[in-house]
Design a protein around this motif. Structure first.
Motif, PDB file in Angstrom:
ATOM      1  N   LEU A  95      29.446  37.837  40.308  1.00 31.42           N
ATOM      2  CA  LEU A  95      29.550  38.638  41.534  1.00 31.42           C
ATOM      3  C   LEU A  95      28.229  39.319  41.883  1.00 31.42           C
ATOM      4  CD1 LEU A  95      33.030  40.453  41.345  1.00 31.42           C
ATOM      5  CD2 LEU A  95      32.357  38.582  42.855  1.00 31.42           C
ATOM      6  N   LEU A 152      36.658  41.093  49.684  1.00 41.35           N
ATOM      7  CA  LEU A 152      36.779  40.182  48.555  1.00 41.35           C
ATOM      8  C   LEU A 152      38.095  39.422  48.594  1.00 41.35           C
ATOM      9  CD1 LEU A 152      35.609  42.561  45.655  1.00 41.35           C
ATOM     10  CD2 LEU A 152      34.186  41.040  47.048  1.00 41.35           C
ATOM     11  N   MET A 163      38.121  37.358  43.438  1.00 36.42           N
ATOM     12  CA  MET A 163      36.882  38.130  43.351  1.00 36.42           C
ATOM     13  C   MET A 163      37.167  39.588  43.008  1.00 36.42           C
ATOM     14  SD  MET A 163      35.004  36.436  46.648  1.00 36.42           S
ATOM     15  CE  MET A 163      33.519  37.423  46.615  1.00 36.42           C
ATOM     16  N   ARG A 201      37.782  39.766  39.406  1.00 39.79           N
ATOM     17  CA  ARG A 201      36.505  39.668  38.693  1.00 39.79           C
ATOM     18  C   ARG A 201      35.794  41.018  38.674  1.00 39.79           C
ATOM     19  NH1 ARG A 201      35.570  34.932  41.885  1.00 39.79           N
ATOM     20  NH2 ARG A 201      36.017  33.029  40.723  1.00 39.79           N
ATOM     21  N   ALA A 202      35.838  41.720  39.799  1.00 37.03           N
ATOM     22  CA  ALA A 202      35.209  43.046  39.857  1.00 37.03           C
ATOM     23  C   ALA A 202      35.873  44.005  38.876  1.00 37.03           C
ATOM     24  CB  ALA A 202      35.278  43.599  41.280  1.00 37.03           C
TER      25      ALA A 202
END
Length: 263
Positions: free
Chosen positions: A138, A149, A153, A156-157
């Motif tokens: 990212l 996002l 995503m 993932r953050a």
């Protein structure tokens, strides 16, 4: 009492376990009535080990993660990390939920920086924050906001926010449960890659038996509430694994039969 149980656990299994549930029982109070959730759970997860928990909905899987994170204390028994009782949350044990729970007014980078900021080490942690973003791919979205996002995503953050603390234990509470099937398959591989790179212990709660077998080294099957351990299935197979592998298919049937879904 906790000290005595901790001493016994140290004698039994030594100090190496990243997380050790030793004779753990737990109950909640619901409308003035005791609701037993866990009963005499004994499970040691070693450093660097990937363990998955499966069981009926509401049986207590998430409660085990909360106890490991130090968010709750067991009604009986002890939860240990490297031989010491878990008594409160600590950055070395990070819990990632099904929902990413990102702050919408903060950029991705600022969300990832929450841990160092809370610890007063933000100025010295810039490189760690950048490394965490790179780990989850990212780095190009550091200035984006959560609403920009995709679901994968955003998760993932949330993982980067956990990894920036350099945890020794990563606790995952169905982190892929709300993703679409293709994103979920991709994230499974990314979780596996992150674990193999970083070497932390992982405890994954999932309702997906196949996911548990593809990712973990041991699958712990829990009973109905109050949950106890019905079986521990060793998954001694090399990575990468494939869902159509006959060994995975056989293990899947074994786990489902243990859960009461044979035939």
């Amino acid at each position: 009492m906790v000290a005595a149980v901790a001493a016994a656990a140290q004698n039994d299994r030594g100090l190496r376990a990243a997380i050790d549930f030793h004779g753990v029982s737990h109950r909640y109070e619901l409308e003035g009535q005791a609701l037993p959730v866990l009963h005499d759970v004994n499970l040691a997860v070693n450093p660097g080990e990937f363990v998955a928990l499966v069981g009926p909905s509401g049986c207590g899987k998430s409660t085990l993660l909360r106890l490991a994170a130090g968010l709750d204390q067991p009604s009986r028994g002890a939860v240990l990390t490297e031989g010491a009782p878990v008594q409160k949350p600590d950055p070395s044990r990070v819990l990632v939920f099904q929902d990413p729970t990102l702050f919408p007014w903060r950029t991705v980078r600022d969300n990832v920086a929450l841990g160092p900021q809370a610890q007063g080490t933000l100025a010295a942690s810039s490189a760690r924050i950048d490394d965490a973003l790179k780990l989850v791919k990212l780095e190009g979205f550091a200035g984006a906001y959560p609403h920009q996002l995709s679901g994968g995503m955003a998760q993932r953050a949330a993982l980067a926010r956990a990894l920036v603390n350099n945890p020794r234990v990563l606790l995952l509470d169905e982190p892929l449960g709300r993703l679409d099937s293709l994103t979920r398959l991709s994230m499974q591989q990314e979780l596996l890659s992150l674990w193999r790179q970083a070497g932390y212990a992982v405890i994954l709660v999932t309702h997906d038996v196949e996911e548990a077998l593809l990712l973990s080294q041991r699958v712990v099957v829990l009973s109905e509430r109050p949950a106890s351990i019905k079986a521990v299935v060793e998954v001694d197979l090399p990575y990468p694994r494939h869902r159509d592998d006959s060994r995975i298919v056989k293990l899947r049937q074994q786990v489902l039969e243990t859960l009461g879904f044979g035939g």
